[in-house]
Design an enzyme around this catalytic site. Structure first.
Site, PDB file in Angstrom:
ATOM      1  N   GLU A 162      40.223  47.048  42.220  1.00 37.21           N
ATOM      2  CA  GLU A 162      40.990  46.972  40.971  1.00 37.21           C
ATOM      3  C   GLU A 162      42.273  47.798  41.053  1.00 37.21           C
ATOM      4  OE1 GLU A 162      40.507  44.836  38.795  1.00 37.21           O
ATOM      5  OE2 GLU A 162      38.549  44.200  39.494  1.00 37.21           O
ATOM      6  N   ASP A 210      40.695  42.961  48.037  1.00 38.88           N
ATOM      7  CA  ASP A 210      39.444  43.170  48.774  1.00 38.88           C
ATOM      8  C   ASP A 210      39.676  44.014  50.015  1.00 38.88           C
ATOM      9  OD1 ASP A 210      37.827  41.751  47.043  1.00 38.88           O
ATOM     10  OD2 ASP A 210      37.898  39.882  48.187  1.00 38.88           O
TER      11      ASP A 210
END
Length: 678
Positions: A514, A578
């Protein structure tokens, strides 16, 4: 909002030194070495190694299109929410306003007998209103009314932060009006897309027939809806282009927007919807309005009324009698492949969460989220932010000027944990125990009017975009914030019985994901205040684009199903997050191990080093199964890669992984030209 899969995560971590008692305890839904397939070489296919036995023993439930960690947690949370709602629905002298609303909405939804007896009757007034429209101007008035009760069509209207002055909220209009998930379903001619268009026509035809139209009228309605929606799709911007906020940045005066497409009669629409007298707005896709302007001129009033009536029926069908529910499910089934519809109680729980989410969320938090949860989470976030800061400062390709600006943005990121400080007040909504569709309409109207009322007012940065029970999380560029609802405080993301390495591979990686979104290929275009502004030096921008192009090309070669490959540009932001999140989380784990004076944190557990268990914890998070229909749909419309590539795509780029598992050059989990952005 940037979302980590359909369901992103939230975390609950005891962070004094991140110390946990190492354990081999296992959870059916959490981390267990029993999920590992040791017959597979981790350097050949780490996803299969980490998830192989889980994949062998796991079946997708009949009412699901896919199954994995997020779905498991969603299922558990549905059960918790069901208990809350059944208690609230039972009534009693102690029931307050919150319990009355959530309880009676749930009860009205669960009263299937009454819903089936009423048939189409609850919707007749709305259908009659559309039928009574005498001209296209009056139809725009009706569109405004239907927008308010949750049946929008033709285009999108909403409020959001000004892209260049994020402290203020302005009006937005944008493309919209489609029944299928994406424009490609209407304009591509491969077999699946052609088949989905046939399903849509059958769905429309069946629904109009149920509503009382003759077979000929119903069949004609199907053709009309497909024709009009195809025109809307042809005018729409593709999903990959829409990822770039600059392609949606078209601020203009209200008068300029109205002049853009006279046949939309936007000024009449804005008045009818109750919007304030704003003077400036953003038009997400001006070409859409220019092109559809001609469609409004050439289509007859009757055809447009058929299209609008369809969206009235489509929005209401899940809450009408059983034949409408079944017709709606058949379309969903064609898209997602699930074998049977969810039990009614699940659908009703989701309705309450959608309609009165912060009321239900308040009860959910009281039952599940400890008072110290926010502080524990904030400490964890602090550790990951420190890792990201260290990563940025040590980048060899970024100049000191851009690093300074990046640090300013990182330090400005707001962290929202668990639940809002102030819950939404739903006291103005009337919820009746015997009026399901009326309840849905009134809840929709409350939310629509609340959104419209924000226009030309300062941005409320305390507001949440998700409800507390949501199994999800996000980064919001205009707010420059990461948001973690309380919906996911369970294995496999966080497991109190597990060692730190496993939890860093789960929760820690998600926090890093995030945070990295603030610096991915689109998030980097916003500054610390959330304004769309280029704060990079020209050379640094070029170096960044070179590195993300590596990621885009790499993932574009991954095969999702059959001969269908991923769209590396559509998934670029999530793939970048990711890869960056994994490095940042591992850095935090290594820092903790280095600071541990006892040496316990560096010990093996179950024969695996902490670094190996970090990657195993990461792999477990993404163990998943997807039905082929759903997988194909997701490749077309979802900016997230399938679980296999969220794991293998990351680890093949990490020398740290190769060192941990002893992988050698030339093996599949060792990329020949490894990509590295953050």
């Amino acid at each position: 909002m940037r979302r980590f899969c359909f369901f992103l995560v939230v975390i609950f971590f005891a962070v004094s030194g991140f110390a946990q008692t190492p354990s081999t305890a296992k959870s059916d839904d959490g981390f267990s070495i029993d999920n590992i397939d040791k017959s597979v070489d981790p350097c050949l296919d780490f996803y299969q190694y980490a998830c192989g036995n889980w994949l062998k023993k796991t079946e997708i439930p009949a009412d699901r299109s896919s199954w994995g960690s997020f779905a498991e947690l969603d299922e558990r949370n549905l059960g918790i929410e069901r208990g809350i709602l059944e208690k609230a629905a039972a009534g009693g002298a102690s029931r307050d306003g919150i319990d009355q609303r959530i309880g009676d909405l749930y009860a009205s939804c669960m009263d299937e007998k009454t819903v089936n007896q009423e048939g189409i009757a609850p919707l007749k007034l709305e259908l009659d209103r559309v039928a009574a429209v005498q001209d296209k101007g009056a139809l725009l008035d009706e569109l405004a009314h239907l927008y308010l009760i949750g049946a929008p069509s033709l285009f999108s209207f909403y409020s959001n932060a000004d892209l260049h002055n994020s402290d203020m909220v302005i009006a937005y209009i944008d493309q919209g009006g489609l029944s299928l998930p994406d424009r490609d379903y209407y304009i591509k001619d491969d077999a699946r897309m052609v088949d989905m268009r046939k399903h849509l026509v059958e769905y429309v035809t069946e629904t109009f027939a149920l509503a009382g139209e003759s077979p000929e009228q119903a069949a004609n309605a199907g053709k009309i809806v497909l024709r009009i929606e195809t025109a809307l799709a042809q005018a729409s911007m593709d999903r990959t282009a829409r990822r770039d906020p600059r392609n949606r940045d078209h601020k203009m005066t209200r008068d300029e927007a109205i002049a853009l497409a006279p046949n939309f009669q936007l000024n009449r629409y804005f008045v009818a919807v109750g919007a304030p007298s704003f003077t400036q707005m953003n038009v997400g896709n001006p070409d859409f309005f220019r092109k559809v302007n001609d469609t409004l001129a050439t289509e007859s009033l009757d055809s447009l009324k058929t299209y609008v009536s369809w969206h009235v029926l489509r929005a209401a069908s899940p809450w009408l009698s059983q034949p409408y529910v079944e017709a709606d499910f058949k379309m969903r089934q064609a898209l997602g492949g699930q074998k049977q519809i969810e039990d009614r109680w699940k659908r009703c729980v989701k309705l309450v969460d959608d309609s009165l989410g912060e009321a239900l969320g308040q009860r959910y938090v009281e039952l599940t989220f400890g008072a110290d949860g926010k502080q524990r989470m904030l400490k964890m976030v602090d550790a990951l932010e420190a890792s990201l800061d260290g990563d940025i400062q040590n980048l060899s390709w970024m100049s000191d000027d851009t690093k300074k600006q990046a640090k300013v943005k990182l330090e400005a990121i707001r962290n929202k944990i668990g639940y809002p400080d102030l819950y939404r007040d739903y006291s103005s909504i009337t919820i009746k125990r015997d009026d399901l569709l009326g309840n849905v309409d009134r809840a929709n109207a409350f939310e629509a009017k609340r959104e419209i009322a924000k226009i030309d007012k300062p941005l409320d940065r305390k507001e949440w975009g998700m409800t507390p029970p949501t199994v999800n999380a996000y980064y919001n560029p205009p707010f420059n914030e990461i948001v973690f609802p309380a919906g996911i405080l369970q294995p496999p993301f966080f497991d109190k019985s597990m060692d730190d390495a496993v939890n860093f591979g789960g929760i820690g990686l998600v926090i890093g994901h995030e945070l990295t979104h603030g610096f991915d290929d689109q998030g980097r275009k916003y500054d610390a205040k959330g304004n769309l502004r280029d704060w990079w030096t020209e050379q640094d921008g070029k170096e960044f684009e070179k590195r993300v192009s590596c990621v885009a090309d790499e993932y574009s070669n991954f095969v999702a199903v059959d001969d269908l490959k991923l769209n590396g540009r559509l998934t670029l932001g999530e793939n970048t997050a990711d890869n960056g999140g994994a490095r940042i989380a591992l850095m935090a784990l290594e820092h903790m191990i280095a600071e541990d004076k006892t040496g316990k944190e560096g010990q093996k557990i179950d024969g695996y080093t902490p670094e190996q268990r970090f990657f195993l914890g990461f792999g477990r998070v993404w163990c998943e199964k997807r039905r082929p229909e759903y997988l194909r749909s997701q490749v077309t419309s979802n900016p997230h890669s399938p679980g296999k590539y969220r794991v293998d795509g990351v680890v093949q780029n990490m020398p740290e992984f190769q060192k941990a598992w002893g992988c050698k050059a030339g093996q599949p989990m060792v990329a020949e030209n490894a990509c590295h952005v953050w």
